[in-house]
Design a protein around this motif. Structure first.
Motif, PDB file in Angstrom:
ATOM      1  N   GLY A   1      39.685  30.726  -3.650  1.00 21.77           N
ATOM      2  CA  GLY A   1      39.237  31.782  -2.746  1.00 21.77           C
ATOM      3  C   GLY A   1      40.356  32.313  -1.889  1.00 21.77           C
ATOM      4  N   LEU A   2      41.197  31.411  -1.397  1.00 18.70           N
ATOM      5  CA  LEU A   2      42.310  31.840  -0.553  1.00 18.70           C
ATOM      6  C   LEU A   2      43.409  32.527  -1.364  1.00 18.70           C
ATOM      7  CD1 LEU A   2      42.529  28.799   1.884  1.00 18.70           C
ATOM      8  CD2 LEU A   2      41.451  31.031   2.267  1.00 18.70           C
ATOM      9  N   ALA A   3      43.443  32.262  -2.684  1.00 17.82           N
ATOM     10  CA  ALA A   3      44.432  32.900  -3.549  1.00 17.82           C
ATOM     11  C   ALA A   3      44.024  34.312  -3.955  1.00 17.82           C
ATOM     12  CB  ALA A   3      44.662  32.046  -4.797  1.00 17.82           C
ATOM     13  N   GLY A   4      42.804  34.716  -3.596  1.00 19.04           N
ATOM     14  CA  GLY A   4      42.411  36.089  -3.877  1.00 19.04           C
ATOM     15  C   GLY A   4      41.310  36.249  -4.891  1.00 19.04           C
TER      16      GLY A   4
ATOM     17  N   GLN B   1      33.748  33.425   1.852  1.00 21.81           N
ATOM     18  CA  GLN B   1      32.731  32.671   1.110  1.00 21.81           C
ATOM     19  C   GLN B   1      33.343  31.453   0.434  1.00 21.81           C
ATOM     20  OE1 GLN B   1      31.047  35.593  -1.525  1.00 21.81           O
ATOM     21  NE2 GLN B   1      29.410  36.112  -0.081  1.00 21.81           N
ATOM     22  N   ALA B   2      34.532  31.610  -0.123  1.00 22.80           N
ATOM     23  CA  ALA B   2      35.193  30.489  -0.783  1.00 22.80           C
ATOM     24  C   ALA B   2      35.542  29.398   0.217  1.00 22.80           C
ATOM     25  CB  ALA B   2      36.449  30.970  -1.502  1.00 22.80           C
ATOM     26  N   ALA B   3      35.983  29.809   1.395  1.00 22.84           N
ATOM     27  CA  ALA B   3      36.319  28.819   2.422  1.00 22.84           C
ATOM     28  C   ALA B   3      35.074  28.046   2.833  1.00 22.84           C
ATOM     29  CB  ALA B   3      36.946  29.500   3.628  1.00 22.84           C
TER      30      ALA B   3
END
Length: 148
Positions: free
Chosen positions: A50-53, A59-61
């Motif tokens: 999620g943090l990679a795009g 939401q991913a965090a």
């Protein structure tokens, strides 16, 4: 304390039962710990992706942190089982009961998640059988109803 209470494994809450740890208890602790570790790995994976795009970072965090937080219960239960603490059987059983519907939903999708659902179902059922086994119960110092 009476002589009977002294000889009973787990007679006091802080007392560790004596004797070797049964293989079934060791296996239950290992499987429960493995499930907790899988939740941590999955959470970190979702968080990094999620943090990679890939998708929404927020939401991913949240999903990643939720999975890591959910890993606390099986990891604590596994540590308690390994240390032969009677309280640990309840959280371990709860973990397996929660894992069964998750495995079922993974089996319902038509994707690469089906093998994961099969593995999770096998691990959950196996661990449940190990946790309710008489040898495991005795090793944890759990007495049945009506036992004084």
């Amino acid at each position: 304390m009476s002589a009977e209470q002294k000889s009973t494994p787990g007679a006091r809450s802080g007392e560790t039962p004596e004797g070797p740890r049964p293989g079934r208890l060791t296996a239950a602790a290992a499987l429960t710990g493995l499930e907790g570790a899988a939740l941590v790995v999955g959470g970190v994976y979702v968080l990094v992706r999620g943090l990679a795009g890939d998708g929404s970072a927020g939401q991913a965090a949240m999903a990643g942190l939720t999975l890591v937080a959910l890993a606390a219960l099986p990891l604590i239960a596994a540590r308690g089982l390994w240390a032969r603490r009677s309280w640990s059987r309840g959280p371990a059983i709860m973990t397996q009961l929660v894992a069964l519907p998750v495995a079922w939903s993974l089996l319902q999708v038509n994707s690469m998640l089906i093998p994961g659902g099969i593995a999770l179902a096998v691990a959950a059922v196996t661990t449940l059988v190990l946790l309710v086994n008489v040898q495991t119960t005795e090793a944890l110092g759990i007495r049945g109803p009506g036992s004084a």
